[in-house]
Design a protein around this motif. Structure first.
Motif, short mmCIF file in Angstrom:
data_model
loop_
_atom_site.label_atom_id
_atom_site.label_comp_id
_atom_site.label_asym_id
_atom_site.label_seq_id
_atom_site.Cartn_x
_atom_site.Cartn_y
_atom_site.Cartn_z
N VAL A 1 1.09 -1.46 -0.14
CA VAL A 1 -0.04 -0.29 0.30
C VAL A 1 0.85 1.29 -0.04
N THR A 2 1.15 1.95 -0.99
CA THR A 2 1.67 3.93 -1.14
C THR A 2 0.88 4.20 0.18
N GLU A 3 -0.61 4.31 -0.33
CA GLU A 3 -0.77 6.07 0.84
C GLU A 3 -2.61 5.28 0.94
N LEU A 4 -3.03 6.31 1.74
CA LEU A 4 -4.32 6.04 1.95
C LEU A 4 -5.00 7.48 0.98
N LEU A 5 -5.75 6.63 0.83
CA LEU A 5 -6.52 8.36 -0.38
C LEU A 5 -7.63 8.68 0.69
N ILE A 6 -7.09 9.93 0.86
CA ILE A 6 -8.25 10.67 1.58
C ILE A 6 -8.62 11.93 0.35
N ARG A 7 -10.31 12.59 0.33
CA ARG A 7 -10.60 13.38 0.07
C ARG A 7 -11.66 14.35 1.01
N ASP A 8 -11.59 15.55 1.11
CA ASP A 8 -12.50 16.67 1.85
C ASP A 8 -13.07 15.51 2.94
N ASP A 9 -11.34 15.67 3.54
CA ASP A 9 -10.81 15.59 4.78
C ASP A 9 -11.99 14.12 5.51
#
Length: 352
Positions: free
Chosen positions: A225-233
């Motif tokens: 896993v390279t990152e967690l996708l975060i949108r609009d907090d």
């Protein structure tokens, strides 16, 4: 029912030089211990930096009578209870703990008064104490994946009993970083049928584990896993190194738990590994069931001693340690009173 002191001394008020007990850390363990001691008519000082580990959480769970209470509100209630019974609470840090010798200020009667300690605060001032209760908690060492720290305590979780109900029936991902990954996946399956185990850096499940995961409907996804996708907090998904994005509403991690025990080193108390299911999950301070450490006069309670303790358990441990500290002081005071009586009877000292 006993009525608390109607005029509690204010948090941050001037601190007297000596207290029978100084409590280092003002979370549930420290405040519960301090309340027990204050109700036992002991002079007690709580020193707390005001940065609780569970501050990001919306509420405390599995705490009878306080279900869903915001962490800050629970601590405010605890502080009020301590000061209501005459205890003191100051917002500060402790920078050093020292054992005093008689020459440095401990009682110098014919019979020793027992352990005495000097506590140095962040502002440079010092206080002394007959006993110490250390409830400094632990540090969560999180996986080094972008997004994990940012959403820790919100959609990035570790304890199903603390947060499982809040993410029930949602899309949950388990970020495997060690041998506990499969165990976590099977645990969290209790709260949702939609659970994915992301192998990441964790070990390959063996044949038996693969069968268990399949039987429970847990999907295993290989790759880092390279990152967690975060949108609009908000957490929206998990990004894999091959570019895939898999939607998830919560991600479970397994931090390494490290006790905040550095202050105890100068007293000769060092941490040891704590295991769960045969695997090391972090470091903690060993103590007996009452919280007494190997150094006379020093107790621990809460996560500094038991890494997996929840809030209600930490409070119970603090109360237990506080009551045992009071009992220890009573034994010392009784011993000294008997010695003084015997000396008086022998004509060597007056009875005070």
């Amino acid at each position: 029912m006993t009525t608390p002191n109607p005029s509690p001394r204010p948090v941050g008020d001037a601190v007297s030089h000596h207290h029978e007990v100084v409590v280092v850390g003002g979370g549930p363990a420290g405040l519960a211990g301090a309340t027990a001691l204050a109700r036992a008519r002991r002079s007690v000082l709580v020193v707390d930096a005001g940065s609780p580990r569970n501050a990001p959480a919306d509420g405390v769970h599995n705490y009878l009578g306080h279900e869903g209470t915001p962490p800050g509100q629970l601590l405010a209630i605890g502080r009020k209870e301590v000061t209501g019974y005459g205890g003191r609470v100051v917002e500060d840090t402790v920078t050093r703990l020292e054992r005093l010798t008689d020459a440095e200020g401990a009682d110098t009667d014919a019979e020793p008064a027992g352990p005495r300690f000097r506590v140095t605060l962040g502002d440079g001032s010092t206080v002394t104490a007959d006993r110490l209760l250390v409830t400094t908690g632990l540090i969560d060492e999180l996986p080094d994946v972008p997004g994990v720290a940012e959403r820790w305590g919100h959609e990035v979780l570790h304890c199903p009993y603390c947060h499982g109900w809040e993410v029930r029936d949602r899309a949950i991902g388990i970020l495997s970083t060690g041998p506990m990954g499969v165990h976590q996946a099977l645990m969290w399956r209790q709260w949702s049928e939609n659970v994915i185990l992301f192998r990441h850096t964790g070990p390959e499940p063996d044949e038996e584990e693969r069968e268990q995961l399949a039987a429970r409907g847990v999907t295993v996804v290989d790759g880092r896993v390279t990152e967690l996708l975060i949108r609009d907090d908000r957490l929206r998904g998990v990004v894999l190194e091959d570019g895939r994005v898999i939607d998830r509403e919560a991600v479970v991690v397994a931090p390494r738990f490290t006790a905040r025990s550095g202050l105890l080193a100068d007293l000769g108390i060092t941490p040891a590994d704590q295991e769960m299911r045969g695997h090391v999950i972090g470091s903690h301070i060993t103590a007996d069931p009452t919280g007494a450490t190997e150094v006379p006069g020093v107790w621990v309670a809460g996560n500094v001693g038991v890494l997996t303790e929840q809030v209600i358990g930490s409070a119970a441990a603090g109360m237990r340690a506080g009551s045992m500290i009071n009992a220890d002081l009573i034994e010392e005071e009784t011993r000294r009173a008997v010695d003084a009586r015997r000396r008086a009877a022998a004509g060597t000292a007056p009875v005070s």
